[in-house]
Design an enzyme around this catalytic site. Sequence first.
Site, PDB file in Angstrom:
ATOM      1  N   CYS A 169       0.625  -1.316   0.024  1.00 14.90           N
ATOM      2  CA  CYS A 169       0.158   0.090   0.078  1.00 14.90           C
ATOM      3  C   CYS A 169       1.036   1.124  -0.145  1.00 14.90           C
ATOM      4  O   CYS A 169       0.746   2.239  -0.581  1.00 14.90           O
ATOM      5  CB  CYS A 169      -0.819  -0.029   1.328  1.00 14.90           C
ATOM      6  SG  CYS A 169      -1.849  -1.349   1.431  1.00 14.90           S
TER       7      CYS A 169
ATOM      8  N   HIS B  10       1.236   5.186  -1.697  1.00 15.78           N
ATOM      9  CA  HIS B  10       0.624   6.238  -0.375  1.00 15.78           C
ATOM     10  C   HIS B  10       1.152   6.598   0.649  1.00 15.78           C
ATOM     11  O   HIS B  10       0.700   6.727   1.758  1.00 15.78           O
ATOM     12  CB  HIS B  10      -0.794   5.156  -0.126  1.00 15.78           C
ATOM     13  CG  HIS B  10      -1.810   5.190  -1.249  1.00 15.78           C
ATOM     14  ND1 HIS B  10      -2.597   6.170  -1.745  1.00 15.78           N
ATOM     15  CD2 HIS B  10      -2.476   4.026  -1.652  1.00 15.78           C
ATOM     16  CE1 HIS B  10      -3.397   5.545  -2.716  1.00 15.78           C
ATOM     17  NE2 HIS B  10      -3.278   4.329  -2.559  1.00 15.78           N
TER      18      HIS B  10
ATOM     19  N   ARG C   3     -13.037  -0.757  -1.696  1.00 15.05           N
ATOM     20  CA  ARG C   3     -11.994   0.234  -2.129  1.00 15.05           C
ATOM     21  C   ARG C   3     -10.585  -0.682  -1.771  1.00 15.05           C
ATOM     22  O   ARG C   3      -9.449  -0.764  -2.630  1.00 15.05           O
ATOM     23  CB  ARG C   3     -11.794   1.531  -1.294  1.00 15.05           C
ATOM     24  CG  ARG C   3     -10.627   2.526  -1.615  1.00 15.05           C
ATOM     25  CD  ARG C   3     -10.449   2.868  -2.881  1.00 15.05           C
ATOM     26  NE  ARG C   3      -9.710   1.883  -3.619  1.00 15.05           N
ATOM     27  CZ  ARG C   3      -9.498   2.043  -5.019  1.00 15.05           C
ATOM     28  NH1 ARG C   3      -9.641   3.273  -5.465  1.00 15.05           N
ATOM     29  NH2 ARG C   3      -8.660   1.311  -5.689  1.00 15.05           N
TER      30      ARG C   3
ATOM     31  N   CYS D 182      -7.916  -2.177  -4.327  1.00 15.93           N
ATOM     32  CA  CYS D 182      -6.493  -1.744  -4.429  1.00 15.93           C
ATOM     33  C   CYS D 182      -5.238  -2.667  -4.199  1.00 15.93           C
ATOM     34  O   CYS D 182      -4.362  -3.074  -5.064  1.00 15.93           O
ATOM     35  CB  CYS D 182      -5.825  -0.929  -3.182  1.00 15.93           C
ATOM     36  SG  CYS D 182      -6.088   0.925  -3.366  1.00 15.93           S
TER      37      CYS D 182
END
Lengths: 271, 202
Positions: A180, A184, A228, A232
């Site tokens: 992730c 991010h 979501r 991802c």
Amino acid sequence: MSVQDRYISLVAACTLLGASLSLPAEQTSEEAIAEYHAMFGDENPAELWQLRGEELWKTPRGSRQVSLEACDLGKGPGVIAGAYAELPRWFEDTGKVQDLESRLVTCMTNLQGLPESEVLAVKFGDGEQKSELEAITAYVAAASRGSRITIPLDHAAEKAAYALGESVFFYRAGPHDFACATCHSESGKRIRLQTLPQLTTSEGAQAAYTRWPAYRVSQGELRTMEWRLQDCLRQQRLPQLTYGSDVAIGLTMYLARNANGGEMAAPSIKR
Amino acid sequence: MNSSFRVTALLLCMGPLVSVLAEPVPDLTATLKAAFTDKRQATLDRLDQDETQKLCTQLRDQVPTSELSQKITRMNLATVKPPADGKYLGDWKAGEVVASTGTGLQSSDDPAKPNGGNCYACHELAPTEMAYGTLGPSLKHYGKLRGQDPAVLAYAWSMVYNSNSYAPCSNMPRFGHRGILTEQQMKDVMAYLFDAASPVNQ
């Protein structure tokens, strides 16, 4: 024109706009949404999902023929005002940390007596097949609009969920080595023209978390945080994340806690 | 800039979050495997980590120490195979397709189609393509600025083949080492970067 009819024509218009938005237009994600608002003002087709969710919430169903109005989302049976802004949290009756979606599954199976297989049959809607969970999530989340996210992380199980989510956030895996954090953990970055929120900071997590669930213009569907996350992870080239799993709830807890103090503004509209 | 300064600067830039200090998750890979299911070509073994992924996961988003950097780059440089025929440059037009294609290896992708390199997701390349991402550095005028010295070509090949050979814990996939792109696709991407006729160098 009824509310439903008005939004049905809006959804049709959005689907056309969505098709143009999915092309590699020379436009950032913010510009695309600004264009949407210029065309449709503050109208949000998410309201269709909220209305359907409200009906599902209030209708007696299942083997026990009761509504969800006695469902305890953490603030007492039937209290939905501000409830989403305080989830995920630990629930004594299940002995688990639950997000909104997994808590709804508990209420629909335990309280109403609906079979779990039926409740989970359509987790994410797709055109013809409508998801009850997405609709109820939209309805409940809308009742937290304007509430501040409050995740005290008091219970040991809540702390453990956060720790798991944080570890997963930085876990690199798959053929592409993606975590992730790959996309991010820096501010002001983009994938193509899509701006990426920096989810390791309060500011970035608040900007992202306060706007889910959201109506996705490009899909013509309302999407939740569970959607979501698993989408991802699909783009990270990983296998299918299980709905309501400890990893899904851990990641949600990590994002919600990082967004602590943010003002809920969901359902929103996204590209 | 030395690495300890960079780490300090990074920590100062992290914002006001107070990290909730974690019990370490004992076997994260097993926990993850219990929370995922196979979906077409995206199978559970993708959650297993190689040595580089393990080390970079432990670092989170901190810059590795010079000792660890050397360990990671040495290990990854050893995986790089030069093109079998010794020619680094293929066809820039085919390379443009690889650079622009974002699909490949997702559970939703058709495994019969070639994988993309998705270079434009993170890099600026041809000045005419405005829809580029910014996670990686700009590669605009790549060959025009650098020429085609054999050492320059060998370095760029290594970066495409295995980014961690020079950039430890890079965000960039290791395209050759992990079998994402074929040798021919990587040669074509090289031509897209270096060929004087490529839009990247206009």
